[in-house]
Motif scaffolding. Structure first.
Motif, PDB file in Angstrom:
ATOM      1  N   ASP A 179      24.650  58.956  31.926  1.00  0.00           N
ATOM      2  CA  ASP A 179      23.825  58.569  30.778  1.00  0.00           C
ATOM      3  C   ASP A 179      23.554  59.774  29.883  1.00  0.00           C
ATOM      4  O   ASP A 179      22.734  60.630  30.209  1.00  0.00           O
ATOM      5  CB  ASP A 179      22.504  57.980  31.299  1.00  0.00           C
ATOM      6  CG  ASP A 179      21.658  57.364  30.201  1.00  0.00           C
ATOM      7  OD1 ASP A 179      21.887  57.675  29.012  1.00  0.00           O
ATOM      8  OD2 ASP A 179      20.754  56.573  30.529  1.00  0.00           O
ATOM      9  N   ASN A 181      22.084  59.774  26.955  1.00  0.00           N
ATOM     10  CA  ASN A 181      20.728  59.733  26.403  1.00  0.00           C
ATOM     11  C   ASN A 181      19.726  60.341  27.374  1.00  0.00           C
ATOM     12  O   ASN A 181      18.797  61.050  26.971  1.00  0.00           O
ATOM     13  CB  ASN A 181      20.317  58.289  26.072  1.00  0.00           C
ATOM     14  CG  ASN A 181      20.765  57.884  24.676  1.00  0.00           C
ATOM     15  OD1 ASN A 181      20.978  58.736  23.806  1.00  0.00           O
ATOM     16  ND2 ASN A 181      20.918  56.589  24.469  1.00  0.00           N
ATOM     17  N   ARG A 184      20.156  64.071  27.299  1.00  0.00           N
ATOM     18  CA  ARG A 184      19.555  64.641  26.092  1.00  0.00           C
ATOM     19  C   ARG A 184      18.033  64.678  26.210  1.00  0.00           C
ATOM     20  O   ARG A 184      17.390  65.677  25.872  1.00  0.00           O
ATOM     21  CB  ARG A 184      19.963  63.826  24.873  1.00  0.00           C
ATOM     22  CG  ARG A 184      19.198  64.188  23.605  1.00  0.00           C
ATOM     23  CD  ARG A 184      19.577  63.267  22.454  1.00  0.00           C
ATOM     24  NE  ARG A 184      18.654  63.465  21.338  1.00  0.00           N
ATOM     25  CZ  ARG A 184      17.519  62.782  21.188  1.00  0.00           C
ATOM     26  NH1 ARG A 184      17.171  61.877  22.081  1.00  0.00           N
ATOM     27  NH2 ARG A 184      16.739  63.011  20.153  1.00  0.00           N
ATOM     28  N   SER A 185      17.443  63.594  26.706  1.00  0.00           N
ATOM     29  CA  SER A 185      15.986  63.541  26.829  1.00  0.00           C
ATOM     30  C   SER A 185      15.480  64.611  27.792  1.00  0.00           C
ATOM     31  O   SER A 185      14.456  65.252  27.541  1.00  0.00           O
ATOM     32  CB  SER A 185      15.552  62.153  27.319  1.00  0.00           C
ATOM     33  OG  SER A 185      15.873  61.160  26.370  1.00  0.00           O
ATOM     34  N   PHE A 197      21.190  64.926  19.351  1.00  0.00           N
ATOM     35  CA  PHE A 197      20.906  63.500  19.205  1.00  0.00           C
ATOM     36  C   PHE A 197      22.159  62.751  18.763  1.00  0.00           C
ATOM     37  O   PHE A 197      22.503  61.705  19.319  1.00  0.00           O
ATOM     38  CB  PHE A 197      19.780  63.304  18.188  1.00  0.00           C
ATOM     39  CG  PHE A 197      19.509  61.858  17.866  1.00  0.00           C
ATOM     40  CD1 PHE A 197      18.810  61.067  18.758  1.00  0.00           C
ATOM     41  CD2 PHE A 197      19.953  61.292  16.679  1.00  0.00           C
ATOM     42  CE1 PHE A 197      18.560  59.723  18.476  1.00  0.00           C
ATOM     43  CE2 PHE A 197      19.709  59.953  16.397  1.00  0.00           C
ATOM     44  CZ  PHE A 197      19.002  59.176  17.299  1.00  0.00           C
ATOM     45  N   SER A 200      24.762  62.443  21.544  1.00  0.00           N
ATOM     46  CA  SER A 200      24.358  61.529  22.610  1.00  0.00           C
ATOM     47  C   SER A 200      24.462  60.080  22.141  1.00  0.00           C
ATOM     48  O   SER A 200      24.878  59.204  22.898  1.00  0.00           O
ATOM     49  CB  SER A 200      22.929  61.840  23.086  1.00  0.00           C
ATOM     50  OG  SER A 200      21.976  61.560  22.094  1.00  0.00           O
ATOM     51  N   MET A 201      24.080  59.806  20.903  1.00  0.00           N
ATOM     52  CA  MET A 201      24.156  58.446  20.390  1.00  0.00           C
ATOM     53  C   MET A 201      25.600  57.987  20.240  1.00  0.00           C
ATOM     54  O   MET A 201      25.956  56.864  20.595  1.00  0.00           O
ATOM     55  CB  MET A 201      23.418  58.346  19.052  1.00  0.00           C
ATOM     56  CG  MET A 201      21.905  58.509  19.157  1.00  0.00           C
ATOM     57  SD  MET A 201      21.154  57.317  20.294  1.00  0.00           S
ATOM     58  CE  MET A 201      21.440  55.782  19.409  1.00  0.00           C
ATOM     59  N   THR A 204      27.010  57.391  23.673  1.00  0.00           N
ATOM     60  CA  THR A 204      26.537  56.148  24.264  1.00  0.00           C
ATOM     61  C   THR A 204      27.225  54.950  23.623  1.00  0.00           C
ATOM     62  O   THR A 204      27.660  54.019  24.307  1.00  0.00           O
ATOM     63  CB  THR A 204      25.015  56.025  24.103  1.00  0.00           C
ATOM     64  OG1 THR A 204      24.386  57.129  24.754  1.00  0.00           O
ATOM     65  CG2 THR A 204      24.504  54.734  24.705  1.00  0.00           C
TER      66      THR A 204
END
Length: 314
Positions: A179, A181, A184-185, A197, A200-201, A204
């Protein structure tokens, strides 16, 4: 001389291997929401973490490596009475304070061990040797395995440390996260902006996964694949070729942030097992530690081995 081994809990080594060789674990405290966990490679604690189904909330977890005081207590209460020398192996110093904590603790331990040993009726000095594996998770395992082998071969503390440091320099750890996201978080919660960001988007949306490599204290992407299962096949195929080319330590380490049977059902796994059997390479499989799952997400896989320098080709 009685030589023991202590490792950082973020070194992904099977619990059975630790018990077989009497390896001590310097634990990491993990707090997620109101849940507290002790990451010390205990399979029951790892399963308790997974059973909480904390999922996406784990990215904000607080982790605390063994402090200087914790290390001092471990050694002065136990290790100095059980061994004459202890080799301490930690994950890369660039990613965790545990290496520096052990170094700082060693000064107090070497200053205060004599009365403890004398009270226990033990004569002679006590030695500590600290090795930065320069790797993380399964990537740190080769140095641990080689340290044990050298001790069992009757080598001196200086020889053991020198060999362990050499293997650390030659260790490679590859990771495939599930994952982006989550990754990144977690990075953002620690002030690390290395996973943007946008990337990662996009990753995904397109199901793109990076293949990350840890080597000599640095972690960086070395390839990208579409889909986790496809990525696992690509990574296993790559590792199969590395085994065929020859390893410096006849051990391949695998860790997985979930049920190990799920990892064993991934594409390419059976080919790796066959190749290792043919090459006389031992496979060490272990659940990813709690610290690993907090930092890279559940369902991630890491693979570690030691070999001559090579260029990652994905």
């Amino acid at each position: 001389m009685r030589i023991g081994v202590a490792i950082d809990a973020a070194c992904d080594v099977p619990h059975a291997f630790l018990e077989q060789h009497g390896i001590a674990v310097m634990p990491i405290a993990v707090k997620v929401d109101q849940q507290r966990f002790k990451d010390d490679r205990d399979p029951a604690e790892i399963e308790r973490f997974r059973a909480q189904k904390l999922g996406s909330r784990s990215h904000s977890a607080e982790t605390e490596a063994s402090s200087v005081e914790d290390v001092q207590s471990l050694f002065l209460d136990h290790m100095v009475k059980e061994y004459d020398c202890v080799i301490c192996l930690t994950i890369m110093a660039t990613r965790s304070p545990i290496h520096d904590n052990v170094i700082k603790a060693s000064f107090a331990i070497l200053k205060h061990y004599r009365p403890v040993r004398e009270a226990a009726g033990i004569a002679g000095p006590f030695l500590m040797r600290v090795v930065d594996t320069r790797n993380i998770f399964a990537g740190a395992a080769s140095a641990v395995v080689e340290t044990v082998r050298m001790i069992e071969a009757g080598k001196s503390p200086a020889e053991v440390r020198e060999r362990a440091a050499h293997i650390a320099d030659c260790s490679y750890g590859y990771m495939l996260p599930r994952d982006l996201n989550y990754l990144r978080s977690r990075a953002r919660s620690k002030g690390d902006r290395s996973v943007s960001f946008l990337s990662s988007m996009l990753g995904t949306a397109l199901d793109i996964k990076p293949i990350l490599r840890a080597h000599r204290g640095e972690t960086a992407p070395v390839g990208k694949v579409r889909g986790f299962e496809h990525g696992a096949g690509v990574l296993f195929d790559y590792v199969t070729k590395r085994v065929q080319a020859g390893l410096l330590v006849p051990t391949l380490s695998l860790s997985y942030g979930g049920d190990l049977d799920d990892m064993r059902n991934l594409p390419g796994y059976n080919a790796v097992v066959r190749t290792c059997a043919e090459a006389g390479v031992q496979i060490l499989e272990s659940p990813m530690g709690i610290t690993g799952m907090v930092n890279v997400g559940e369902g991630a896989m890491t693979i570690g081995f030691a070999s001559e320098d090579h260029v990652a080709d994905f």
